[in-house]
Design a protein around this motif. Structure first.
Motif, PDB file in Angstrom:
ATOM      1  N   HIS A  24      11.735 -58.911  -4.784  1.00 21.67           N
ATOM      2  CA  HIS A  24      10.709 -59.467  -3.905  1.00 21.67           C
ATOM      3  C   HIS A  24       9.443 -58.654  -4.100  1.00 21.67           C
ATOM      4  CE1 HIS A  24      13.780 -61.826  -1.920  1.00 21.67           C
ATOM      5  NE2 HIS A  24      12.878 -62.366  -1.115  1.00 21.67           N
ATOM      6  N   HIS A  84       6.440 -66.657   0.888  1.00 19.92           N
ATOM      7  CA  HIS A  84       5.899 -67.568   1.905  1.00 19.92           C
ATOM      8  C   HIS A  84       4.380 -67.437   2.072  1.00 19.92           C
ATOM      9  CE1 HIS A  84      10.084 -67.930   2.488  1.00 19.92           C
ATOM     10  NE2 HIS A  84      10.254 -67.127   3.523  1.00 19.92           N
ATOM     11  N   TYR A 126      12.864 -67.198  -8.031  1.00 22.01           N
ATOM     12  CA  TYR A 126      12.835 -67.563  -6.614  1.00 22.01           C
ATOM     13  C   TYR A 126      11.506 -68.263  -6.392  1.00 22.01           C
ATOM     14  CZ  TYR A 126      11.794 -66.618  -1.605  1.00 22.01           C
ATOM     15  OH  TYR A 126      11.447 -66.705  -0.286  1.00 22.01           O
ATOM     16  N   ASP A 187      13.405 -71.452  -1.284  1.00 19.21           N
ATOM     17  CA  ASP A 187      13.557 -70.821   0.029  1.00 19.21           C
ATOM     18  C   ASP A 187      12.477 -71.341   0.974  1.00 19.21           C
ATOM     19  OD1 ASP A 187      14.783 -68.936   1.741  1.00 19.21           O
ATOM     20  OD2 ASP A 187      13.231 -67.481   1.309  1.00 19.21           O
ATOM     21  N   PHE A 188      12.782 -71.955   2.026  1.00 17.44           N
ATOM     22  CA  PHE A 188      13.991 -72.505   2.564  1.00 17.44           C
ATOM     23  C   PHE A 188      13.661 -73.734   3.389  1.00 17.44           C
ATOM     24  CE2 PHE A 188      13.133 -71.114   6.943  1.00 17.44           C
ATOM     25  CZ  PHE A 188      12.354 -69.971   6.781  1.00 17.44           C
ATOM     26  N   CYS A 261      22.975 -62.815  -1.095  1.00 22.09           N
ATOM     27  CA  CYS A 261      21.860 -61.924  -1.388  1.00 22.09           C
ATOM     28  C   CYS A 261      21.798 -60.885  -0.268  1.00 22.09           C
ATOM     29  CB  CYS A 261      20.558 -62.684  -1.557  1.00 22.09           C
ATOM     30  SG  CYS A 261      20.190 -63.893  -0.291  1.00 22.09           S
ATOM     31  N   TRP A 268      13.089 -57.404   2.577  1.00 15.21           N
ATOM     32  CA  TRP A 268      13.146 -57.798   1.148  1.00 15.21           C
ATOM     33  C   TRP A 268      11.958 -57.207   0.392  1.00 15.21           C
ATOM     34  CZ3 TRP A 268      17.560 -60.346  -0.252  1.00 15.21           C
ATOM     35  CH2 TRP A 268      18.313 -60.890   0.790  1.00 15.21           C
TER      36      TRP A 268
HETATM   37  C1  GLC Z   1      14.797 -65.473   3.909  1.00 12.40           C
HETATM   38  C2  GLC Z   1      13.428 -64.907   4.130  1.00 12.40           C
HETATM   39  C3  GLC Z   1      12.885 -64.204   3.006  1.00 12.40           C
HETATM   40  C4  GLC Z   1      13.730 -63.808   1.850  1.00 12.40           C
HETATM   41  C5  GLC Z   1      14.940 -64.665   1.686  1.00 12.40           C
HETATM   42  C6  GLC Z   1      15.957 -64.173   0.700  1.00 12.40           C
HETATM   43  O1  GLC Z   1      14.910 -66.808   3.905  1.00 12.40           O
HETATM   44  O2  GLC Z   1      12.537 -65.883   4.572  1.00 12.40           O
HETATM   45  O3  GLC Z   1      11.883 -63.333   3.336  1.00 12.40           O
HETATM   46  O4  GLC Z   1      12.967 -64.023   0.743  1.00 12.40           O
HETATM   47  O5  GLC Z   1      15.535 -64.924   2.859  1.00 12.40           O
HETATM   48  O6  GLC Z   1      17.063 -65.001   0.643  1.00 12.40           O
END
Ligand code: GLC
Length: 435
Positions: A24, A84, A126, A187-188, A261, A268
């Motif tokens: 991340h 995001h 991602y 996501d997501f 994860c 993250w």
């Molecule tokens: C969540 C969070 C995020 C992270 C992700 C990893 O949905 O929004 O910050 O990137 O999980 O799976």
């Protein structure tokens, strides 16, 4: 609409690999207090702009990241192309909110994919479905501007269809210009507390998005966050996050591919003042537990604003590498133990169907120097050794070793393994060679 999947071989390799690195990275490495900082602090973008204007990861060297991942035993990587906050790590032609427009001025994705592939690490991406930067993305419960009445009033003029078009264009870019991508982690989809979908397949135009991915990269694996659960072609693997499953997940009675994860420390993105770091022992137990239930572990690193892994992350990776170095045979290519072998107390079992070897991971070393394994198939055990040093472990019917009657005694449904009194390092592994 029915889409044919053509990714069985890739899925097999991905499952074989078992351990991957999540990365991340983005502007949020600068505030260094969670990748959701804009949302948590309800920060208008005018305040976030200072990060964009000063983003300059001068020590970024993805070759070094790739080496660290490799030496920790990681076989694939998943990088946040966009999180995001909408900031893009590649030179997208659909926005200026990207690394090439910051003082750093360069595409971060290209050297990344090249460096990891050069180390033999498979690449995944991602991509955030949420986007707090795009002008057509409407306000929702997670949005940094959710309490700003004037901002919300402008939702009437925002057009999520346009945003979905942008999303699809960008996904096409990253799946066209950066070589073969093994998996894509969307996501997501957003739900309210009662499980009602607030932004999901309609908002993202998920059906078309999945179709696009499968067209551009037929081997690709898609995670399960597009809200296309009921379609076989809508996803390939399940992604429970920051939790351990109690058993292998199933759908309609069939075991499904999954990947959990996990973070080293709760956040993250790089979080300078977060101190709840897991120990190496905990990380290894997490990996072993996951594989013992047929899953993959994607372990996250949040590099700093200057582009380095922080020393705490390096320490964890080195610790895992030390363990993997000796014990990887119990991880790669392994699945749940077959029926006929019961899990001894405080242990986890994995099994390699190709080599026909069973592995016992001892989470709590018995003080008596004796470990029992039960089940209808224990008779098939031909030879036993510790994996860390390949030293023989004598075994026999219960406590037979005391009378020195190795293998002479009749095996029942339980055998006893004679262990050294001293635990050989963290999470020791016993390798059992079967008939
Ligand atoms: C969540 C969070 C995020 C992270 C992700 C990893 O949905 O929004 O910050 O990137 O999980 O799976």
């Amino acid at each position: 609409m029915e889409i044919k999947k053509n990714n069985a071989e890739n899925l097999k390799r991905w499952q074989h690999n078992r351990l991957g690195m999540f990365i991340h990275w983005g502007l949020y490495a600068m505030p260094a207090r969670h990748e959701w900082v804009r949302s948590h602090e309800k920060m208008p973008e005018s305040n976030y702009l200072k990060y964009f204007e000063n983003f300059n990861p001068d020590l970024y060297n993805p070759g070094e990241w790739a080496k660290l991942a490799k030496s920790a035993g990681m076989k694939y990587v998943v990088l946040t192309t966009k999180h995001h906050d909408g900031f893009c790590l590649w030179d997208s032609k659909y926005t200026d909110w990207k690394s090439t427009k910051t003082p750093y001025g360069k595409d971060l994705l290209k050297p990344f994919v090249e460096a990891f592939r050069a180390e033999g690490i498979r690449v995944g991406l991602y991509h955030s479905l949420l986007d707090w930067h795009h002008p057509d993305y409407t306000t929702d419960r997670n949005h940094p501007m959710r309490d700003d009445e004037a901002f919300k009033a402008a939702d009437a003029k925002r057009d999520m269809h346009k945003y979905a078009e942008y999303l699809h264009h960008q996904v096409a870019e990253i799946l066209t210009n950066y070589g073969e991508v093994d998996c894509i982690f969307f996501d997501f989809s957003i739900k309210d507390a009662d499980g009602k979908v607030l932004k999901g397949r309609e908002a993202w135009n998920s059906e078309e998005l999945a179709k696009l991915c499968r067209k551009l990269q037929p081997q690709i694996l898609i995670n399960d966050r597009l809200e296309l659960d009921e379609y076989d072609w809508g996803w390939d693997y399940m992604t429970p996050e920051q939790c351990m499953l109690r058993k292998t997940p199933e759908k309609d009675g069939v075991k499904i591919p999954w990947e959990t994860c996990q973070t080293f420390s709760g956040a993250w993105g790089y979080f300078r003042d977060e101190y709840t770091w897991k120990s190496v022992e905990q990380l290894i137990k997490m990996l072993v537990d996951t594989v013992s239930k047929g899953g993959n572990l994607l372990l996250n690193v949040g590099p700093t604003a200057r582009g380095e892994f922080d020393p705490r992350a390096k320490e964890c990776l080195a610790g895992m590498g030390g363990w993997m170095n000796k014990n990887e045979r119990s991880i790669y290519g392994c699945i749940e133990a077959p029926e006929g072998f019961e899990r001894p107390e405080d242990c986890r079992l994995t099994f390699n169907p190709e080599t026909n070897k069973l592995y016992i991971h001892v989470f709590s070393w018995p003080p008596t120097g004796e470990l029992y394994i039960e089940g209808s198939r224990v008779k098939e055990i031909k030879y036993a050794q510790l994996l860390n040093d390949g030293s023989e472990l004598k075994f026999g019917a219960r406590a037979a070793w005391q009378a020195d009657k190795w293998r002479e005694s009749e095996f029942g449904d339980m055998i006893s393994l004679k262990l050294p009194v001293r635990q050989p390092g963290i999470v020791p592994v016993i390798e059992l060679i079967l008939q």
